[in-house]
Design a protein around this motif. Structure first.
Motif, PDB file in Angstrom:
ATOM      1  N   VAL A 109       2.111  -4.683 -26.135  1.00 56.04           N
ATOM      2  CA  VAL A 109       1.582  -3.833 -25.055  1.00 56.04           C
ATOM      3  C   VAL A 109       1.309  -4.672 -23.801  1.00 56.04           C
ATOM      4  CG1 VAL A 109      -0.373  -2.381 -24.360  1.00 56.04           C
ATOM      5  CG2 VAL A 109       0.662  -2.076 -26.604  1.00 56.04           C
ATOM      6  N   LEU A 110       0.691  -5.860 -23.986  1.00 60.19           N
ATOM      7  CA  LEU A 110       0.373  -6.703 -22.821  1.00 60.19           C
ATOM      8  C   LEU A 110       1.640  -7.175 -22.109  1.00 60.19           C
ATOM      9  CD1 LEU A 110      -2.638  -8.921 -24.016  1.00 60.19           C
ATOM     10  CD2 LEU A 110      -2.661  -7.050 -22.357  1.00 60.19           C
TER      11      LEU A 110
ATOM     12  N   LEU B  49       0.320   2.921 -14.816  1.00 59.33           N
ATOM     13  CA  LEU B  49      -0.817   2.330 -14.101  1.00 59.33           C
ATOM     14  C   LEU B  49      -0.487   0.910 -13.626  1.00 59.33           C
ATOM     15  CD1 LEU B  49      -3.780   3.025 -13.380  1.00 59.33           C
ATOM     16  CD2 LEU B  49      -4.462   1.855 -15.475  1.00 59.33           C
ATOM     17  N   THR B  50       0.078   0.092 -14.531  1.00 64.96           N
ATOM     18  CA  THR B  50       0.372  -1.293 -14.144  1.00 64.96           C
ATOM     19  C   THR B  50       1.549  -1.350 -13.157  1.00 64.96           C
ATOM     20  OG1 THR B  50       1.617  -1.531 -16.194  1.00 64.96           O
ATOM     21  CG2 THR B  50      -0.571  -2.473 -16.156  1.00 64.96           C
ATOM     22  N   ASN B  51       2.486  -0.419 -13.305  1.00 62.24           N
ATOM     23  CA  ASN B  51       3.599  -0.321 -12.359  1.00 62.24           C
ATOM     24  C   ASN B  51       3.046  -0.095 -10.948  1.00 62.24           C
ATOM     25  OD1 ASN B  51       5.858   0.493 -10.866  1.00 62.24           O
ATOM     26  ND2 ASN B  51       6.156   2.383 -12.001  1.00 62.24           N
ATOM     27  N   MET B  52       2.072   0.786 -10.853  1.00 56.43           N
ATOM     28  CA  MET B  52       1.482   1.134  -9.559  1.00 56.43           C
ATOM     29  C   MET B  52       0.610  -0.011  -9.008  1.00 56.43           C
ATOM     30  SD  MET B  52      -0.725   4.472  -8.905  1.00 56.43           S
ATOM     31  CE  MET B  52      -2.127   3.673  -9.628  1.00 56.43           C
ATOM     32  N   LEU B  53      -0.242  -0.552  -9.858  1.00 61.78           N
ATOM     33  CA  LEU B  53      -1.128  -1.636  -9.402  1.00 61.78           C
ATOM     34  C   LEU B  53      -0.336  -2.880  -9.007  1.00 61.78           C
ATOM     35  CD1 LEU B  53      -4.093  -1.355 -11.942  1.00 61.78           C
ATOM     36  CD2 LEU B  53      -4.040  -0.621  -9.555  1.00 61.78           C
ATOM     37  N   GLY B  54       0.755  -3.152  -9.751  1.00 62.09           N
ATOM     38  CA  GLY B  54       1.600  -4.309  -9.442  1.00 62.09           C
ATOM     39  C   GLY B  54       2.156  -4.230  -8.029  1.00 62.09           C
ATOM     40  N   ARG B  55       2.421  -3.007  -7.573  1.00 59.30           N
ATOM     41  CA  ARG B  55       2.973  -2.835  -6.225  1.00 59.30           C
ATOM     42  C   ARG B  55       2.017  -3.370  -5.169  1.00 59.30           C
ATOM     43  NH1 ARG B  55       6.896   2.117  -6.430  1.00 59.30           N
ATOM     44  NH2 ARG B  55       7.430   1.965  -8.614  1.00 59.30           N
ATOM     45  N   PHE B  56       0.752  -3.148  -5.349  1.00 57.38           N
ATOM     46  CA  PHE B  56      -0.223  -3.604  -4.358  1.00 57.38           C
ATOM     47  C   PHE B  56      -0.630  -5.059  -4.600  1.00 57.38           C
ATOM     48  CE2 PHE B  56      -4.696  -4.128  -3.047  1.00 57.38           C
ATOM     49  CZ  PHE B  56      -4.504  -4.029  -1.678  1.00 57.38           C
TER      50      PHE B  56
ATOM     51  N   SER C  30       4.362  -4.369 -14.218  1.00 55.03           N
ATOM     52  CA  SER C  30       3.694  -4.713 -12.950  1.00 55.03           C
ATOM     53  C   SER C  30       4.662  -5.520 -12.072  1.00 55.03           C
ATOM     54  CB  SER C  30       2.401  -5.489 -13.207  1.00 55.03           C
ATOM     55  OG  SER C  30       2.668  -6.835 -13.512  1.00 55.03           O
ATOM     56  N   PHE C  31       5.528  -6.337 -12.702  1.00 53.83           N
ATOM     57  CA  PHE C  31       6.539  -7.093 -11.946  1.00 53.83           C
ATOM     58  C   PHE C  31       7.607  -6.146 -11.384  1.00 53.83           C
ATOM     59  CE2 PHE C  31       5.829 -11.197 -14.661  1.00 53.83           C
ATOM     60  CZ  PHE C  31       4.667 -11.463 -13.945  1.00 53.83           C
ATOM     61  N   TYR C  32       7.911  -5.115 -12.161  1.00 52.81           N
ATOM     62  CA  TYR C  32       8.889  -4.102 -11.721  1.00 52.81           C
ATOM     63  C   TYR C  32       8.380  -3.435 -10.433  1.00 52.81           C
ATOM     64  CZ  TYR C  32      10.856   0.706 -11.906  1.00 52.81           C
ATOM     65  OH  TYR C  32      11.423   1.927 -11.610  1.00 52.81           O
ATOM     66  N   GLY C  33       7.133  -3.000 -10.451  1.00 46.22           N
ATOM     67  CA  GLY C  33       6.541  -2.383  -9.263  1.00 46.22           C
ATOM     68  C   GLY C  33       6.437  -3.380  -8.118  1.00 46.22           C
ATOM     69  N   GLY C  34       6.026  -4.611  -8.461  1.00 45.03           N
ATOM     70  CA  GLY C  34       5.901  -5.653  -7.445  1.00 45.03           C
ATOM     71  C   GLY C  34       7.228  -5.943  -6.762  1.00 45.03           C
ATOM     72  N   GLY C  35       8.305  -5.928  -7.537  1.00 47.26           N
ATOM     73  CA  GLY C  35       9.640  -6.181  -6.986  1.00 47.26           C
ATOM     74  C   GLY C  35      10.009  -5.164  -5.914  1.00 47.26           C
ATOM     75  N   PHE C  36       9.689  -3.908  -6.162  1.00 43.29           N
ATOM     76  CA  PHE C  36       9.947  -2.842  -5.182  1.00 43.29           C
ATOM     77  C   PHE C  36       9.140  -3.069  -3.903  1.00 43.29           C
ATOM     78  CE2 PHE C  36      11.353   0.341  -8.464  1.00 43.29           C
ATOM     79  CZ  PHE C  36      12.515   0.686  -7.810  1.00 43.29           C
TER      80      PHE C  36
ATOM     81  N   ILE D 250       0.850  -1.206   0.000  1.00 42.79           N
ATOM     82  CA  ILE D 250       0.000   0.000   0.000  1.00 42.79           C
ATOM     83  C   ILE D 250       0.877   1.245   0.000  1.00 42.79           C
ATOM     84  CG2 ILE D 250      -1.622   1.376   1.384  1.00 42.79           C
ATOM     85  CD1 ILE D 250      -2.890  -1.224   2.365  1.00 42.79           C
ATOM     86  N   ALA D 251       1.867   1.275   0.918  1.00 44.35           N
ATOM     87  CA  ALA D 251       2.713   2.466   1.027  1.00 44.35           C
ATOM     88  C   ALA D 251       3.517   2.691  -0.246  1.00 44.35           C
ATOM     89  CB  ALA D 251       3.646   2.319   2.224  1.00 44.35           C
ATOM     90  N   ILE D 252       4.125   1.627  -0.749  1.00 44.15           N
ATOM     91  CA  ILE D 252       5.018   1.793  -1.903  1.00 44.15           C
ATOM     92  C   ILE D 252       4.217   2.042  -3.179  1.00 44.15           C
ATOM     93  CG2 ILE D 252       6.825   0.603  -3.250  1.00 44.15           C
ATOM     94  CD1 ILE D 252       7.866  -0.404  -0.484  1.00 44.15           C
ATOM     95  N   MET D 253       2.961   1.590  -3.200  1.00 47.94           N
ATOM     96  CA  MET D 253       2.078   1.976  -4.311  1.00 47.94           C
ATOM     97  C   MET D 253       1.853   3.495  -4.253  1.00 47.94           C
ATOM     98  SD  MET D 253      -1.802   0.749  -5.173  1.00 47.94           S
ATOM     99  CE  MET D 253      -2.571   1.547  -3.789  1.00 47.94           C
ATOM    100  N   GLY D 254       1.788   4.032  -3.035  1.00 51.71           N
ATOM    101  CA  GLY D 254       1.622   5.478  -2.862  1.00 51.71           C
ATOM    102  C   GLY D 254       2.745   6.258  -3.504  1.00 51.71           C
TER     103      GLY D 254
END
Lengths: 454, 44
Positions: free
Chosen positions: A340-341, A292-299, A348-354, A151-155
């Protein structure tokens, strides 16, 4: 504000405190400091008003990111010692003062003040703010640490989504002159001061021994990979596990940045010679989708890791990520949808990794100094920030010089990114529980060794 | 100290609503602006 109010001892939650009040406190800091990724909004007006080059106008951002890494790495222990309220207060003071000093700099046409204000002072606020809520969230949510830090890192990702249109509208209203930019900086500093102060006032640490109802240590569902012991930050960097995670984070981020940094020219170049070329406007939409997917992947992925385990989720990020890079490299410009997909899932994996890495650290090293360990690990982000763009840009330039065009400009980079992800995958496979010799002695052990010494 | 029935969080619904709105509204604004841009560019 009295020093006592900021002390950890003064922010211990009463028995009836709700832990769901803590994520908004963390978000009020992360949504603010995430503004750094919207710095590009200020670049053209600054260049115009102060006669700067593109390289010069990027300096405050670059210095800010460097200071983020340094202050997170070196300030982590202080954050652990003084608690989240102190850390959020320092972050708020530095980040907002940075804007105020920058406002003065633009008003007086002294650009060095903008570099000092936004880059150095504000950068310290970024680093301290980024790690400030991590260990507190993990302590409040030992049953769902991935979701809490997600949640925080998605922020942090969401901060740029807010700041980008907001700053643009402000510049439009105040004008893109030195006076207008200075006013915009001033308003940013003041509004973020009010916004972040909610986090400072609201954040609480759980009392010693607090745990959620019905939860027992080791209930994480992923067995032996979750320790109940504690490792200090000083000892953590002596373990192979820390450096394996460093490699994993660095290469996962490098692979993501490789696409993120060149997303717009990459999609344009890929489909230039096809029957469905991509215009500048659609390319901008593609960049928006990736954000968008970078952010959603984080959560989403970080929360999923609470169920499937940290090692398994990194297998997904790194293993499936490598396969997706291969798919892009092999299908090139045959299908825009596939391109694109794949890029969306990779981001999303990049964001998730963080977002998942603080929970992975908690699993391996315990909650004792997880914030400080996380701070030290963020140097991998700084390294990836240099490595990713360097690889993609250097290869694209050399291929262009060799007369190549279209997907051929990027195919070598895609295979390199795939290789990095495979190395990261192997590093993840090598992660084992930390050797007990690095554990902090428990209270009972400490008493026993004291008796033995007598 | 664990959450026993006696120490179960008191109802703090108004505070919870306020602080989640505090961070949720700006976030929703950012998300709305982004989706608007993506729809405009891809959907016409």
């Amino acid at each position: 504000m009295a020093r006592g109010f900021l002390d950890r001892s003064h922010s211990i939650a009463p028995a009836n405190w709700s832990r769901w009040l803590v994520p908004p406190a963390a978000l009020s800091v992360h949504l603010a400091i995430g503004q750094v990724y919207a710095w590009s909004v200020f670049k053209p007006p600054l260049e115009e008003a102060l006669g700067l080059s593109g390289t010069e106008s990027a300096l405050p951002f670059q210095l800010g990111i460097v200071m983020l890494g340094l202050s997170a790495a070196f300030g982590g222990t202080l954050v652990e010692r003084n608690g989240p309220r102190w850390a959020m207060f320092v972050s708020m003071t530095c980040f907002c003062s940075g804007f105020l000093v920058s406002a003065l700099g633009v008003a007086a046409s002294q650009y060095w003040l903008v570099v000092l204000g936004y880059g150095v002072i504000g950068g310290i606020g970024l680093g301290i703010g980024y790690i400030s809520p991590v260990s507190t969230l993990i302590k409040w949510f030992p049953d769902r640490p991935g979701m809490a830090t997600g949640i925080a890192i998605m922020g942090f990702g969401g901060g740029a989504l807010i700041a980008s249109p907001w700053s643009s509208q402000m510049l439009e209203s105040f004008g893109e002159t030195t006076g207008g930019i200075a006013t915009a900086f001033l308003v940013h500093g003041l509004v973020y001061l009010v916004f972040m102060s909610m986090g400072v006032l609201l954040v609480r640490v759980p009392a010693d021994g607090w745990k959620p109802a019905g939860w027992k240590p080791g209930n994480g569902g992923t067995g032996k990979m979750i320790t109940t012991a504690h490792v200090s930050a000083r000892n953590a960097i002596r373990t192979p596990q820390f450096w394996l995670l460093w490699v994993i984070l660095c290469f996962n981020v490098t692979a993501g940045i490789g696409i993120l940094e060149k997303a717009s020219p990459m999609i344009t170049e890929f489909f230039r010679e096809t029957s469905t070329p991509v215009g500048a406007a659609s390319a901008a939409g593609f960049v928006g989708l990736l954000s968008l997917t970078n952010m959603l992947g984080r959560f989403v992925w970080s929360s999923t890791s609470d169920i499937v385990g940290r090692k398994n989720i990194y297998r997904l990020y790194l293993g499936v990520g490598a396969v997706l890079y291969l798919v892009i490299a092999l299908t090139t410009n045959t299908s825009k949808l596939v391109f694109v997909l794949c890029a969306m899932v990779i981001l999303s994996f990049y964001g998730g990794g963080f977002a998942t890495v603080p929970a992975y650290l908690k699993d391996l090293f315990g909650t004792y100094q997880v914030g400080a360990i996380h701070g030290r690990l963020l140097t991998a982000w700084s390294a990836a920030g240099v490595l990713g763009p360097l690889i993609v840009n250097a290869i694209a330039d050399s291929q262009e010089a060799a007369g190549k065009q279209g997907p051929a400009l990027y195919s070598t980079s895609l295979f390199i990114m795939m290789g990095l992800l495979i190395v990261g995958f192997i590093a993840n496979e090598l992660v084992r529980p930390v050797d007990p010799k690095f554990h902090e002695p428990s209270a009972e052990q400490a008493v026993a060794s004291e008796k033995e010494a007598r | 100290m664990s959450e026993t029935p006696e120490s179960r969080p008191a109802r703090r619904t108004p505070l919870l609503v306020l602080v989640w709105l505090w961070v949720g509204l700006p976030f929703a604004y950012g998300l709305y602006e982004l989706i608007r841009k993506v729809v405009q560019l891809f959907g016409g």
